[in-house]
Motif scaffolding. Structure first.
Motif, PDB file in Angstrom:
ATOM      1  N   LEU A 142       0.144  -1.152   0.234  1.00 51.17           N
ATOM      2  CA  LEU A 142       0.193  -0.460  -0.063  1.00 51.17           C
ATOM      3  C   LEU A 142       1.176   1.303  -0.467  1.00 51.17           C
ATOM      4  O   LEU A 142       0.564   2.718  -0.755  1.00 51.17           O
ATOM      5  CB  LEU A 142      -1.214  -0.004   1.154  1.00 51.17           C
ATOM      6  CG  LEU A 142      -1.887   0.841   1.233  1.00 51.17           C
ATOM      7  CD1 LEU A 142      -2.950   0.599  -0.081  1.00 51.17           C
ATOM      8  CD2 LEU A 142      -3.091   0.349   2.516  1.00 51.17           C
ATOM      9  N   ALA A 143       2.042   1.228   0.119  1.00 48.39           N
ATOM     10  CA  ALA A 143       3.095   2.546   0.568  1.00 48.39           C
ATOM     11  C   ALA A 143       3.457   2.657  -0.482  1.00 48.39           C
ATOM     12  O   ALA A 143       3.562   3.352  -1.717  1.00 48.39           O
ATOM     13  CB  ALA A 143       3.764   2.119   1.733  1.00 48.39           C
ATOM     14  N   ASN A 144       3.435   1.240  -1.526  1.00 48.63           N
ATOM     15  CA  ASN A 144       4.440   1.489  -2.338  1.00 48.63           C
ATOM     16  C   ASN A 144       3.360   1.990  -3.525  1.00 48.63           C
ATOM     17  O   ASN A 144       3.335   2.701  -4.090  1.00 48.63           O
ATOM     18  CB  ASN A 144       4.298  -0.064  -3.295  1.00 48.63           C
ATOM     19  CG  ASN A 144       5.609  -0.033  -4.219  1.00 48.63           C
ATOM     20  OD1 ASN A 144       6.553   0.869  -4.309  1.00 48.63           O
ATOM     21  ND2 ASN A 144       5.586  -1.172  -5.275  1.00 48.63           N
ATOM     22  N   ALA A 145       1.977   1.693  -3.720  1.00 48.70           N
ATOM     23  CA  ALA A 145       0.859   2.541  -4.398  1.00 48.70           C
ATOM     24  C   ALA A 145       0.178   3.782  -4.305  1.00 48.70           C
ATOM     25  O   ALA A 145       0.184   4.557  -5.598  1.00 48.70           O
ATOM     26  CB  ALA A 145      -1.223   0.981  -3.506  1.00 48.70           C
ATOM     27  N   LEU A 146       0.883   3.913  -3.087  1.00 47.70           N
ATOM     28  CA  LEU A 146       0.470   5.748  -1.969  1.00 47.70           C
ATOM     29  C   LEU A 146       0.881   6.593  -3.575  1.00 47.70           C
ATOM     30  O   LEU A 146       1.374   7.766  -3.492  1.00 47.70           O
ATOM     31  CB  LEU A 146       0.966   5.440  -1.051  1.00 47.70           C
ATOM     32  CG  LEU A 146       0.764   7.007  -0.433  1.00 47.70           C
ATOM     33  CD1 LEU A 146      -0.280   7.631  -0.426  1.00 47.70           C
ATOM     34  CD2 LEU A 146       0.869   7.202   1.134  1.00 47.70           C
ATOM     35  N   HIS A 147       2.845   6.199  -3.910  1.00 51.28           N
ATOM     36  CA  HIS A 147       3.692   6.670  -3.859  1.00 51.28           C
ATOM     37  C   HIS A 147       4.210   6.301  -5.955  1.00 51.28           C
ATOM     38  O   HIS A 147       4.874   6.947  -6.094  1.00 51.28           O
ATOM     39  CB  HIS A 147       4.878   6.796  -3.858  1.00 51.28           C
ATOM     40  CG  HIS A 147       5.352   6.673  -1.732  1.00 51.28           C
ATOM     41  ND1 HIS A 147       5.644   5.758  -0.933  1.00 51.28           N
ATOM     42  CD2 HIS A 147       4.751   8.358  -1.419  1.00 51.28           C
ATOM     43  CE1 HIS A 147       5.515   7.090   0.374  1.00 51.28           C
ATOM     44  NE2 HIS A 147       4.643   8.138  -0.228  1.00 51.28           N
TER      45      HIS A 147
END
Length: 293
Positions: A142-147
């Motif tokens: 989800l952090a990957n998707a956020l950025h």
């Protein structure tokens, strides 16, 4: 600052003191304004008087020629400059003895396997691990998707100042930029000989006027907790609160966890982002470039 030298070479104490006295007006400290001043802020002799020391002593301190200031003296200077607790602590760190050590080789930062597995278990919460230089050492899906809007999500400073996307991603870019530089400044005060910190400061100083201006302010701040305002190209506006934790097994690393307030549009948007990015759960290790599945 000479970008070919390490951070300790810039006389961090003198730079910090000059930047802080330049931000105070005489009326801020009860000194009657008299006549036009050639430079903004307080004069050295005014800070010395407020701290109860001689002008000559304070000048030596600011020029880096006074190597062993006492704790009592530093506390008096902190009061004179109206420093908050975190800035006063930073003053004490950078005022330590300037013993020069052998230039260190860059340290390879690695995230422990158990911590990477922990990140992967948080499917509904963006989570990542940062180095002192704000490199993204690991992040969950989800952090990957956020950025995902960034061309490369490798370092928070490079992302903020060098990627044009940042001006749209951060709904309050000025605040985000100030906080990021202040976190780096604090790290530099803790370990001025860190070659990775010098590398990041050097690169950003060459490539970003905004970074140079903020770096010269000598603001200091620890990443702890705060609300962040983002705009994601796929799900729109997000208001996420983060908490930052020191990793006890690797005390230079910080674990940062974001969450949305339950029942808010941001929570719905974060859930949508999670569904759009469903699939294997990557936690990228910046040291090796590997991605865990």
């Amino acid at each position: 600052m000479d970008t070919d030298k390490d951070l300790a070479a810039e006389n961090a104490l003198g730079g910090f003191l000059r930047a802080r006295r330049a931000r105070l007006r005489p009326e801020d400290v009860g000194i009657p304004a008299s006549g036009r001043r050639r430079v903004p802020g307080l004069r050295r002799e005014e800070v010395a008087a407020l701290a109860g020391v001689s002008s000559d002593y304070y000048t030596r301190l600011e020029q880096g020629r006074e190597q062993h200031p006492s704790q009592q003296l530093l506390e008096a200077v902190a009061r004179a400059l109206r420093l908050d607790d975190e800035a006063a602590a930073h003053l004490c760190r950078v005022a330590g003895p300037a013993t020069r050590r052998t230039r260190r080789a860059p340290r390879v930062e690695r995230v422990a396997p158990h911590l990477r597995r922990l990140l992967d278990t948080w499917r509904d919460t963006p989570a990542l691990v940062l180095s002192p230089a704000l490199d993204l050492l690991a992040r969950n899906r989800l952090a990957n998707a956020l950025h995902a809007d960034f061309a490369e999500a490798d370092n928070l400073l490079r992302m903020t100042f060098l990627d044009p996307v940042a001006r749209h991603f951060h709904r309050d870019w000025d605040r985000a930029a100030q906080a990021t530089v202040a976190a780096l400044r604090r790290a530099a005060g803790t370990d001025p000989d860190d070659p990775r910190l010098s590398e990041v400061v050097g690169e950003l100083s060459l490539k970003s006027d905004d970074f140079r201006m903020l770096w010269a302010r000598h603001d200091v701040r620890t990443k702890t907790r705060e609300a962040k305002l983002f705009h994601h190209s796929q799900v729109g506006d997000l208001e996420l609160h983060y908490e930052s934790f020191t990793v006890n097994s690797a005390r230079t690393q910080q674990l940062v966890v974001y969450q949305a307030e339950p029942g808010t549009p941001s929570a719905d948007a974060l859930t949508l982002l999670g569904s759009l990015s469903a699939g294997p759960v990557p936690a990228r290790d910046a040291a090796s470039g590997a991605v865990s599945d």
